[in-house]
Design an enzyme around this catalytic site. Structure first.
Site, PDB file in Angstrom:
ATOM      1  CE1 TYR B  95      -3.953  -2.084   0.189  1.00 43.33           C
ATOM      2  CE2 TYR B  95      -2.661  -3.351   1.755  1.00 43.33           C
ATOM      3  CZ  TYR B  95      -3.745  -3.232   0.930  1.00 43.33           C
ATOM      4  OH  TYR B  95      -4.642  -4.264   0.815  1.00 43.33           O
ATOM      5  CG  ASP B 154      -2.816 -13.292   7.469  1.00 48.73           C
ATOM      6  OD1 ASP B 154      -3.102 -14.302   8.126  1.00 48.73           O
ATOM      7  OD2 ASP B 154      -3.483 -12.894   6.510  1.00 48.73           O
ATOM      8  CG  HIS B 392       2.593  -8.337  -2.434  1.00 48.35           C
ATOM      9  ND1 HIS B 392       1.605  -7.562  -1.909  1.00 48.35           N
ATOM     10  CD2 HIS B 392       3.192  -8.920  -1.369  1.00 48.35           C
ATOM     11  CE1 HIS B 392       1.600  -7.674  -0.590  1.00 48.35           C
ATOM     12  NE2 HIS B 392       2.549  -8.478  -0.238  1.00 48.35           N
ATOM     13  CE1 TYR B 475      -8.251  -3.832   1.538  1.00 48.58           C
ATOM     14  CE2 TYR B 475      -8.991  -3.137   3.700  1.00 48.58           C
ATOM     15  CZ  TYR B 475      -8.057  -3.754   2.906  1.00 48.58           C
ATOM     16  OH  TYR B 475      -6.929  -4.294   3.462  1.00 48.58           O
ATOM     17  NE  ARG B 476      -4.469  -1.003   4.004  1.00 48.59           N
ATOM     18  CZ  ARG B 476      -3.957  -1.925   4.810  1.00 48.59           C
ATOM     19  NH1 ARG B 476      -4.547  -3.111   4.907  1.00 48.59           N
ATOM     20  NH2 ARG B 476      -2.879  -1.698   5.528  1.00 48.59           N
TER      21      ARG B 476
END
Lengths: 528, 528
Positions: B95, B154, B392, B475-476
């Site tokens: 992000y 996680d 990623h 969502y983000r």
């Protein structure tokens, strides 16, 4: 701003609305949807207020039937600089009903904007307009044969949206922390239309199924707020469980309150109790158990500790009584009922009354008030036998769910009720969540007796100030002391209020949306 | 604003910070807490970004240790009109990590402001500073011997507050709809300090136990937001249950995805599953089952449907696999596990793997990754074996929890991954709530290969636009396409964005707090 007592009655009516403004309003919503006569306005004022006082008099009541009409009303209000005050059904008696904070405001009532727009069976939610009552939503669910239940409050005549936007209580699992409301459409002060969360995406698939969006989350900003007018909202529903077991738990002695609170908290934190239990004291329980009322009437005036104990013992309701329930698979319900009974048995002399185990087969047998609310069946049972000229007012602080803290607040409020008003303390822990409870303390007063009315409001304002000194704040305030209640939230030289005021001024520069709601005033009305 | 593809790499460094500003920052936080060299700044940039690109280069990294220091930094930023960009641990790889949206911003890192301020055993909550990681909070709970669990994501190295403010995911029951965060302290753009909810009451007893306050509710306004800097937050914890049963549910064929989704939704709505399950496709499951990785490496390039099916079958993990769990009294856990098995058996050839039933007696035996996360035991297992130069990036739309809708989005994203990037589709339904799921689709790229990096970001931006056409929104978003993602939320001529911008301008007139975060820019930077 000084913290004042309730002054003498203000008998002056609101100034008459300019006929040109009335004309514009009629053009917007139709001739049959604008009312200005004193009689019509009085039909839609708070019945729990001294009849002679017109502090919160409106200048008109307007009944839009569509979002477009609401937008048009807001544009007119901006043009003529007259504030609007919004209510849905206006049934929030004890908090000011539909009355406006500012005398002469135009009331927008949503009673005619009352469509259930969607019931999504698969995803278990409904979408409603603000005029939709619990009774209406329930009827729509039943008429559609949906395998769904709605979390309802004690009285079914209120509005789903109205109750939500007041931070009101409902009692099924989705009532915990107001999890049900999701995704709003909001008319802004400039007449434009906002959709919150995922609804900001055109043709959004997820508006009412996800509680956030991309960027800051706005829905909760419209709770207890004057930053916009909610005209549509999603409301989550619950799958009908295999089994439902309503329970009534007694606390025989007042001295056992702390223990009962601590046991309840552990049952909640362990996931045994998942709904929103209520725990009331003997006098308040009269609304559930008529036999108490009979006993009370046998005594004159205020009841002594001994008399209260006698009523609690002889009726068997206890000094405190908890309404709670379990929902789920039958095996789980049976296990959890057993767990509750085991935990509660630690309270000496206590009792757990099982009001039956309901499944699809015997659902129709649900009749008692204690059973109906937690089954999501809205009703008006609590209104029965209530005299017309008795209003009530309450102070409702949020208290951590710890026995000693609840006791501290109960003692404080009890002292004020007994010493300053000379009445018995009336209280319910009306929302028992996992970590907190809202302690609703009530005072009755005569709506036709100025002295009785003033004494009650003075005492409640005193409660607000005294509880704040101990670190406990109101969850929702009556019109008449919204300012006093908000005044207590003063951390950082009122950083909260100043922040919200800055938002208010930015999104409603003319200050026309519900000025003064919960202590938030537009620039022009602030003189601190 | 046009929706652009990722341009060529921008190799220009951020302009050097004026030494006078550096001096002021050092005076505020200490000489050892301000870093300006390229090396030091690079130590704290996003590792999942093309190494040669400096689009999101900072001019300094500052490590405050107290709220007062944060207030002082904000005052300096206002004086010199240089924006600050806040991160907690900066672990939101994929992000943008700790990188700022605006080149040359001063980074505020909370890694040194990392105290667990309170653990309330009775009321089951913690209060943390933004530098507190899941690992730290877990350690504090264990060290105190508390009968409590924390809902974790996680990876345990992220910040509790940082994850919350990004709308990040956690997996225990309180992770559902982000129920854990409650009550914030916020440094505002003018350097003043706000407390939300009940915290606005001085010496409030209920700051972290009740989700609202009196008046508009502000907490969610600080999620994915640049309206304030959260320096303290309450976080609800869960009582350790009598029993805990982690489960792994297989979906043998890709064509059974819809059925699996619909079964999961009913189990959730019926209250059988209460946590936050995750459902991943075969390739993504390699992070849980190393045997998949071996099989994948045996093939060259993109895997065919047949090869994927072969891996799914031979390893037994399935084409989709769901990690879920049940918590509660032992009898309830056993009943609910049986219910899940019964419901899941409708999926032909599927399997439910029980990873044991854990109680206080054998809690120490929890070792497998699948068991740890849902037991609230933070870890870094998923990082093992990950090559340094592979980043990623993902697109993560919110999708209603309906088989057909999930299928629609999966098909769209799969087509773009396969046709435009030439890779296998990698996906996880990473938050399965009661009514929605966040479908996280990922693309790997080489952080040392410009072409690989650009192709991945172009493809993801295409996904954003194509999904929006079907009504599904992100969502983000990653820094690099926050604007594109926000652009999709355009209902009412961007009523949402205009409303938040008005708030932004009102509470941060100089636009110094994280400008551009999730598409919200201050007045001076807007040129639409």
């Amino acid at each position: 701003m000084s913290l004042v007592s309730r002054g003498p009655a203000d008998r002056a009516e609101a100034p008459e609305l300019d006929p040109a403004v009335v004309r514009r309003l009629r053009d917007a919503v139709g001739d049959d949807a604008v009312f200005t006569s004193r009689e019509d306005r009085d039909d839609y004022r708070d019945p729990y207020w001294y009849v002679e006082d017109r502090s919160y008099d409106s200048s008109a009541v307007v009944y839009p039937t569509s979002t477009e009409q609401v937008q048009e009303i807001v544009r007119i209000a901006n043009d003529v600089r007259i504030p609007v005050w919004t209510s849905s059904q206006g049934r929030n008696y004890g908090y000011g009903g539909p009355s406006p904070r500012v005398k002469g405001s135009i009331l927008i009532s949503f009673r005619r904007m009352n469509r259930v727009l969607e019931i999504n069976e698969k995803l278990a939610y409904a979408v409603v307009e603000p005029g939709v009552r619990w009774l209406d939503l329930y009827d729509a669910i039943e008429a559609g044969g949906h395998d769904l239940m709605v979390s309802v409050p004690d009285l079914g005549w209120g509005s789903v949206i109205g109750n939500t936007l007041d931070s009101g209580v409902t009692y099924l699992p989705l009532g915990m922390d107001y999890q049900a409301p999701t995704g709003m459409e909001v008319v802004l002060a400039d007449g434009s239309l906002l959709r919150t969360g995922m609804g900001a995406l055109p043709n959004s698939q997820s508006w009412h199924v996800y509680k956030r969006g991309l960027g800051p989350v706005l829905d909760p900003l419209f709770v207890q707020s004057n930053l916009g007018i909610v005209t549509r909202m999603g409301y989550w529903l619950m799958r009908k469980p295999e089994a439902y077991a309503p329970l009534y738990l007694t606390v025989p002695k007042d001295s056992q309150l702390e223990q009962a609170i601590d046991i309840t908290r552990e049952l909640r934190l362990q996931g045994v109790i998942r709904g929103v239990p209520v725990m009331q004291n003997t006098i308040t329980l009269a609304s559930h158990f008529p036999e108490i009322l009979g006993k009370m009437r046998a005594h004159e005036g205020t009841l002594s500790e001994e008399q209260l104990q006698e009523i609690a013992d002889s009726t068997g309701v206890g000094r405190w009584g908890q309404r709670t329930a379990v929902w789920g698979d039958r095996a789980v319900v049976e296990h959890h009922v057993a767990r509750i009974k085991e935990a509660w048995s630690a309270i000496e002399g206590s009792r757990v009354d099982e009001y039956g185990l309901y499944t699809k087969e015997n659902w129709g047998d649900i009749h008692h008030f204690l059973e109906k609310v937690q089954a999501g069946i809205p009703n008006l049972d609590m209104l029965e036998g209530r005299p017309d000229d008795i209003g009530h007012i309450g102070f409702s602080p949020v208290v951590p769910l710890e026995g000693t803290k609840v006791r501290e607040v109960v003692n404080l409020l009890k002292r004020i009720a007994e010493d300053e008003v000379g009445v018995n303390f009336v209280a319910g822990l009306c929302t028992i969540s996992e970590r907190s409870t809202v302690l609703v303390s009530g005072l009755n007063f005569s709506t036709v007796d100025e002295e009785s009315w003033r004494t009650a409001f003075d005492a409640v304002k005193h409660m607000v100030r005294e509880a704040a000194k101990l670190g406990y704040g109101e969850y929702r305030a009556h019109l008449d002391f919204m300012d006093e209640a908000a005044e207590q939230y003063s951390f950082g030289d009122h950083a909260y209020r100043r922040f919200v005021e800055r938002i208010k001024d930015a999104v409603d520069p003319n200050g026309i949306l519900s000025p003064g709601r919960h202590g938030i005033w537009p620039q022009a009305s602030r003189n601190r």
